[in-house]
Design an enzyme around this catalytic site. Sequence first.
Site, mmCIF file in Angstrom:
data_model
loop_
_atom_site.group_PDB
_atom_site.id
_atom_site.type_symbol
_atom_site.label_atom_id
_atom_site.label_comp_id
_atom_site.label_asym_id
_atom_site.label_seq_id
_atom_site.Cartn_x
_atom_site.Cartn_y
_atom_site.Cartn_z
ATOM 1 N N GLU A 186 -7.504 3.269 -5.300
ATOM 2 C CA GLU A 186 -6.492 2.200 -5.378
ATOM 3 C C GLU A 186 -6.583 1.273 -4.172
ATOM 4 O O GLU A 186 -6.589 1.743 -3.027
ATOM 5 C CB GLU A 186 -5.102 2.861 -5.440
ATOM 6 C CG GLU A 186 -3.972 1.874 -5.636
ATOM 7 C CD GLU A 186 -2.607 2.577 -5.732
ATOM 8 O OE1 GLU A 186 -2.550 3.764 -6.087
ATOM 9 O OE2 GLU A 186 -1.609 1.907 -5.433
ATOM 10 N N LYS A 222 5.237 9.505 -4.839
ATOM 11 C CA LYS A 222 3.864 9.095 -5.189
ATOM 12 C C LYS A 222 3.276 8.273 -4.039
ATOM 13 O O LYS A 222 2.098 8.399 -3.697
ATOM 14 C CB LYS A 222 3.890 8.289 -6.497
ATOM 15 C CG LYS A 222 2.517 8.060 -7.112
ATOM 16 C CD LYS A 222 1.821 6.806 -6.634
ATOM 17 C CE LYS A 222 0.516 6.585 -7.372
ATOM 18 N NZ LYS A 222 -0.220 5.404 -6.871
ATOM 19 N N ASP A 225 -8.158 21.275 -1.744
ATOM 20 C CA ASP A 225 -7.661 21.501 -3.104
ATOM 21 C C ASP A 225 -6.424 20.609 -3.250
ATOM 22 O O ASP A 225 -5.305 21.013 -2.932
ATOM 23 C CB ASP A 225 -7.313 22.984 -3.273
ATOM 24 C CG ASP A 225 -6.752 23.295 -4.654
ATOM 25 O OD1 ASP A 225 -6.390 22.345 -5.376
ATOM 26 O OD2 ASP A 225 -6.665 24.480 -4.995
ATOM 27 N N HIS A 235 -0.724 -6.607 -3.009
ATOM 28 C CA HIS A 235 -1.573 -6.000 -4.027
ATOM 29 C C HIS A 235 -2.429 -7.067 -4.701
ATOM 30 O O HIS A 235 -3.630 -6.908 -4.887
ATOM 31 C CB HIS A 235 -0.686 -5.379 -5.125
ATOM 32 C CG HIS A 235 -0.683 -3.890 -5.105
ATOM 33 N ND1 HIS A 235 -1.807 -3.151 -5.291
ATOM 34 C CD2 HIS A 235 0.320 -2.998 -4.933
ATOM 35 C CE1 HIS A 235 -1.498 -1.879 -5.225
ATOM 36 N NE2 HIS A 235 -0.212 -1.753 -5.004
HETATM 37 C C1 MEV Z 1 1.866 2.606 -5.495
HETATM 38 O O1 MEV Z 1 0.643 3.269 -5.516
HETATM 39 C C2 MEV Z 1 2.882 3.339 -4.646
HETATM 40 C C3 MEV Z 1 4.301 2.753 -4.647
HETATM 41 O O2 MEV Z 1 4.781 2.632 -5.980
HETATM 42 C C4 MEV Z 1 5.170 3.692 -3.844
HETATM 43 C C5 MEV Z 1 6.647 3.358 -3.878
HETATM 44 O O3 MEV Z 1 7.119 2.752 -4.864
HETATM 45 O O4 MEV Z 1 7.348 3.756 -2.933
HETATM 46 C C6 MEV Z 1 4.313 1.374 -4.056
#
Ligand code: MEV
Length: 429
Positions: free
Chosen positions: A84, A262, A278, A376
Amino acid sequence: MQEKSSRIPGFYKLSLEERLRLVADFAGLSGEEVETLKKVGNLDLKIADIMIENVIGTMAYPFAVAVNFLINGRDYLIPMVIEESSVVAAASNAARVMRRDGGIRARTTGPLMIGQIQVLGLRDPWYQRMIVLEHKEEILDLANAQDPVLVKLGGGAKDVEARVVEGPRGPMLIVHLIVDVRDAMGANAVNTMAEAVSPLIEKITGGRTHLRIISNLADKRLVRAWVKVYKEEIGGENVVDAIVDAWAFAAADPYRAATHNKGIMNGVIAVALATGQDHRAIEAGAHAYAAKDGRYRPLSVWEKDKDGNLVGSLEMPMAVGIVGGATKVHPVARIALKILGVKTATELAEVMGAVGLAQNFAALRALATEGIQKGHMKLHARNIAVMAGATGELVDRVAQIMIEEGKIRFDYAKELIEKLSKEGEVGKN
Ligand code: MEV
């Protein structure tokens, strides 16, 4: 102690070769290691073939380095493997504003993993629980007899716990073997011990042992990272408040908490992949830990201190190793560990916790201010331009037009490249 600074302004503007030279110098990489990183197929098919079954090839991912990290007063370059865009840039930017007062702090609870033994067929599991605990020393001795090397290193089975768990098929006795796995991730050592002690547990309890396997909810192997970000580094108290409000959303809503976590895992798993961990075990542990009080929660907390500065902390399981598994077999994982310069699995866990916290801060800051898409899209537009065939100055030019016009598409990039090249405005070299 690493003498060199990881604070490298404009690192991203250098060519790949220049970046590699800098990293090689920082970490003392050999010529051979440098060549390995550059080689497209840097995992020999013969090694791939012994790592897993049914191998028919290999697959390469980008290997990058995040700069600016100061953790526990020490400078680190952070190897990251991820598909990413924006993640590495975001981590480097976050680390840049976290360098005051020795940077990010991180500590671990120690490398204790849990092996689980399920005991079935007991008439009175509550009574047998006490019997198991009464035989603790015997169980530990038998477990430790399986791994004299680990014991010699100061590790080994340290404790026995026993729980009665109510399940859909009635109560079960679950025995936990607590093992100090030192510098290993520990699955092999723990599983071997769990299997070895199960006949003894059957003898003691009169029951039947069923599953014998490590738990990935490694809640005795936690990393805690924390940092103070001075308000003036990030645009003032308004931004601090905006980030705390963003965290409050995650604290209150599991739908948001999943995405918040995430973002943390973007950093953690990128380092895990680079160093051959792992990563599924880390993911499983993180999410189980996030739900440990019955509701899924963010792994981090962001607050404002009395002076209006931002204070962040993160706590999560971190089962990582620097011996065994792919860490030693994969040539790139070995190089990644060398770039990090970590001496123990505990130090690696501290670095990964710190990276997770910085990554989380970067995401929240972007989301709470300009939104995530701006940064992004800039990177995405460049990627699209390159994929469409742009080179040299044309990359930024095409990307910029696509952003300005809100049309970041492959077909439009191609059209622009053709048009600009024809116009001869920019050379297509
Ligand atoms: C994207 O890879 C990760 C985000 O969605 C994390 C978040 O929303 O805190 C930007």
